[in-house]
Motif scaffolding. Sequence first.
Motif, short mmCIF file in Angstrom:
data_model
loop_
_atom_site.label_atom_id
_atom_site.label_comp_id
_atom_site.label_asym_id
_atom_site.label_seq_id
_atom_site.Cartn_x
_atom_site.Cartn_y
_atom_site.Cartn_z
N GLU A 204 0.49 -8.38 -8.16
CA GLU A 204 -0.61 -7.49 -7.82
C GLU A 204 -0.97 -7.70 -6.36
OE1 GLU A 204 -5.34 -6.69 -8.83
OE2 GLU A 204 -4.12 -7.80 -10.29
N GLY A 205 -1.04 -6.62 -5.59
CA GLY A 205 -1.43 -6.75 -4.19
C GLY A 205 -0.96 -5.57 -3.36
N ASP A 206 -1.55 -5.45 -2.19
CA ASP A 206 -1.19 -4.42 -1.22
C ASP A 206 0.12 -4.85 -0.56
OD1 ASP A 206 -0.95 -2.86 1.10
OD2 ASP A 206 -3.12 -2.70 1.34
N LEU A 207 1.09 -3.96 -0.54
CA LEU A 207 2.41 -4.32 0.01
C LEU A 207 2.33 -4.75 1.47
CD1 LEU A 207 5.34 -4.57 -0.93
CD2 LEU A 207 5.74 -2.24 -0.11
N HIS A 208 1.32 -4.24 2.19
CA HIS A 208 1.13 -4.70 3.58
C HIS A 208 1.02 -6.22 3.65
CE1 HIS A 208 -0.50 -0.53 4.19
NE2 HIS A 208 0.14 -0.66 5.33
N ASN A 209 0.47 -6.82 2.58
CA ASN A 209 0.17 -8.24 2.59
C ASN A 209 1.17 -9.09 1.80
OD1 ASN A 209 -2.20 -7.55 3.99
ND2 ASN A 209 -3.24 -7.12 2.04
#
Length: 353
Positions: free
Chosen positions: A56-61
């Motif tokens: 789970e997470g923003d792909l940017h990060n």
Amino acid sequence: MMNEDIVAVSLFSGAGGLDIASFMANVPVISSTDFDADCVETLKANEMFGNTKVFEGDLHNIDSDVFKNCVIEHNPKKFIVIGGAPCQPFSKAGYWVGNQTRRGINDPRATLVDEYLRVVVDIQPDGFVFENVESLLHPTNKVIVEKFLEIVEENGYTCKIVRANALDYGVPQKRKRLFILGTKGSFKSEEPRKTHCDPSKCDVLGLKPYVNVGEVMQGFDTDEYFEEYEVAKGGTYYNDLCQVPPGQNYKALTAWAGYPNPKFVADKRFWSFLLKLSPDMPSWTITAQPGPWVGPFHWNNRRLRAPEAAAIQTFPRGYKFCGSRRSVQKQIGNAVPPLMGKAMIEFVKESLE
């Protein structure tokens, strides 16, 4: 170490439409990722993802090494990257301006399309499937496609752009999408294999007729599947909805259609206003956030139930969705129909064999 022949890394997995497609194509998904907590819970709730690492997470990060390490752990002969990057807003930074591609990859303002490319460039899969809206080919957006192709071709990929309609792959729904398919091998045929066509052309083409919604929605029109959300009765346009014949929209109630005492004027409303399914026809596009009187409605004058919408998208029967009814609608509506995705993944897989 599993040492499978070919596996997939999934980006922007959502509720798992393209991931399910990959499993259907016998390409196990070793990692899936999404920033939406409900989508992540949906993936974890379904048995087919039992051996998939779900992030789970923003792909940017999320560093590309996260995915590279998953591949190293599985040690497959080949692997692909799959995903449909959310398409808005398109970046004016990152890749699409100038030729400083490495700066584009690392630019924190870059879009999610940039992030997809960043992972592909960093982990160098043997092939990839990129899905997006057809309007990505519109002249105002075309620079994105051109830069995308330039970057992947510089990295050794042969590409095909496929403008696809879900109907052609056994999905009971008119849904047009754009796919960019890439391989480090060579494509064995001109395009992904279509399985269905207009019934009038079946004898000539040797394909099956388009699938109608009545076939896939059987069994859900019982009290067991009732949802509060579905009730249209008592609403502003309920009586008008009841007057619309299956397979038509509000225009059936206009002077244009010869309707007595017309309440509406043809072409003054959005075409999906009071749009009603017919069991003997395919559906129109299932959307992520339909307005209150935007279809498609059930021919029994109610809104579609979640399992009906999921069946129209070709999710497996019994697939579990997590979150509120609004969230579930969004997950279903945003998904790549698995049967459509399967054809695209099989086409790339074939090029690697």
